[in-house]
Design an enzyme around this catalytic site. Sequence first.
Site, PDB file in Angstrom:
ATOM      1  N   ARG A 278       0.852  -1.179   0.000  1.00  0.00           N
ATOM      2  CA  ARG A 278       0.000   0.000   0.000  1.00  0.00           C
ATOM      3  C   ARG A 278       0.893   1.235   0.000  1.00  0.00           C
ATOM      4  NH1 ARG A 278      -1.192   2.441   4.642  1.00  0.00           N
ATOM      5  NH2 ARG A 278      -1.195   0.552   5.903  1.00  0.00           N
ATOM      6  N   HIS A 282      -3.268   4.294   5.140  1.00  0.00           N
ATOM      7  CA  HIS A 282      -4.378   3.351   5.319  1.00  0.00           C
ATOM      8  C   HIS A 282      -5.685   3.984   4.849  1.00  0.00           C
ATOM      9  CE1 HIS A 282      -6.972   0.327   7.069  1.00  0.00           C
ATOM     10  NE2 HIS A 282      -7.590   1.255   7.766  1.00  0.00           N
ATOM     11  N   TYR A 291       4.655   4.517  11.317  1.00  0.00           N
ATOM     12  CA  TYR A 291       4.904   3.093  11.511  1.00  0.00           C
ATOM     13  C   TYR A 291       5.712   2.438  10.388  1.00  0.00           C
ATOM     14  CZ  TYR A 291       0.602   3.005   8.661  1.00  0.00           C
ATOM     15  OH  TYR A 291      -0.340   3.218   7.686  1.00  0.00           O
TER      16      TYR A 291
END
Length: 380
Positions: A278, A282, A291
């Site tokens: 990705r 998100h 992260y």
Amino acid sequence: MGDTPTHATVRNRMDPSPWLPSQVPVSFRSKNGKARTLDTAQGPRKRAYPEPPAESLLTAYRKMVLGRRFDEQATALARQGRLAVHPSSLGQEACQVGAALALRATDWLFPTYRDCVALVSRGIDPVETLTLLRGDAHCGYDPVRHRTAPQCTPLATHAAHATGLAHGERLKGTDTVALALVGDGATSEGDFHEALNLAGVLKAPVVFLVQNNGYAISVPLSEQCAAPSLAYKGVGYGVRAEQVDGNDAAAVLAVLTTAVEDARSGGGPWLVEAHTYRMGPHTSADDPSRYRTAAEADRWRERDPITRLESSLRERGLLADADTKAAEAEAEAYAAGLRERLAADPELPAPHTLFDHVFAEPLPHLVDQQALLRAAWEDC
């Protein structure tokens, strides 16, 4: 007991190899689009997958270019407040377009909230596709007309629906196949395992495509699963499994087409894990820098699925500058139309329509509640 086998010994004598995936993901092309050799670069395969015909790859390329521009436009619309939220598909176009192209018009697709590119690739109107993310209704398109279930926000709950529909269609005597899209995070949910177990027992004509993009929101795969790959989860349920390079459009289309047609012919369910990434957050409300590192994203950017397919098609003399410009122009016109249509305020459904699709046969108390709400709405 003598020589009488127990249930356990019968299971132990079963050879699990037909259900095991290839040791490395199936891939036809390197990250720069060059053809791989089976013996040196690709590793051992469990099965032979014919490379898709040129016309299918050209169609995939056009749909991937259009899908990415659609995704970029939807992200911009979310920032402008025209969408409540947008979960980007940037970097996962090969998986979503491959899923759409592997299906017949009579097959069913079961998407998640991140699979808008799969929906528009299946021919669903882009504004109807974004209805859920705009917050106007639970689903903006007709699922029966498009043979596409409403986008599923809860993780993996739709996987059992796909199994049930596939089994039901077989009982009716059709050759319909269901394909359920799930993320790597969904494989940690009980619904996912229940769906695979039921599919294996029923030998349902259903394919589960796991888009393993490395993260369940911010949780890395290493903290979700200790298996060699997510594809190995299939063997525990008697589900044929495979893993594929999810950024190699030709490989994705080849594996999914094989899986769908094998399921259609009575071969039973498949679990396909597509290794992808990705590239965006998100959702439009997420900050991925908290992260994961920029260096990690850069490494995956070198494996961009559109650039990779374009390089391959150019190398084979199937794509020229005029073709790429035409695809980009089509995608830009598509995005412009979407912008224009979403600039207008939506016609919101009447509140009492909230009850319309809860039960096939509405319960008496819900009928009464709907009537009260309708009366209040009409008095406004």
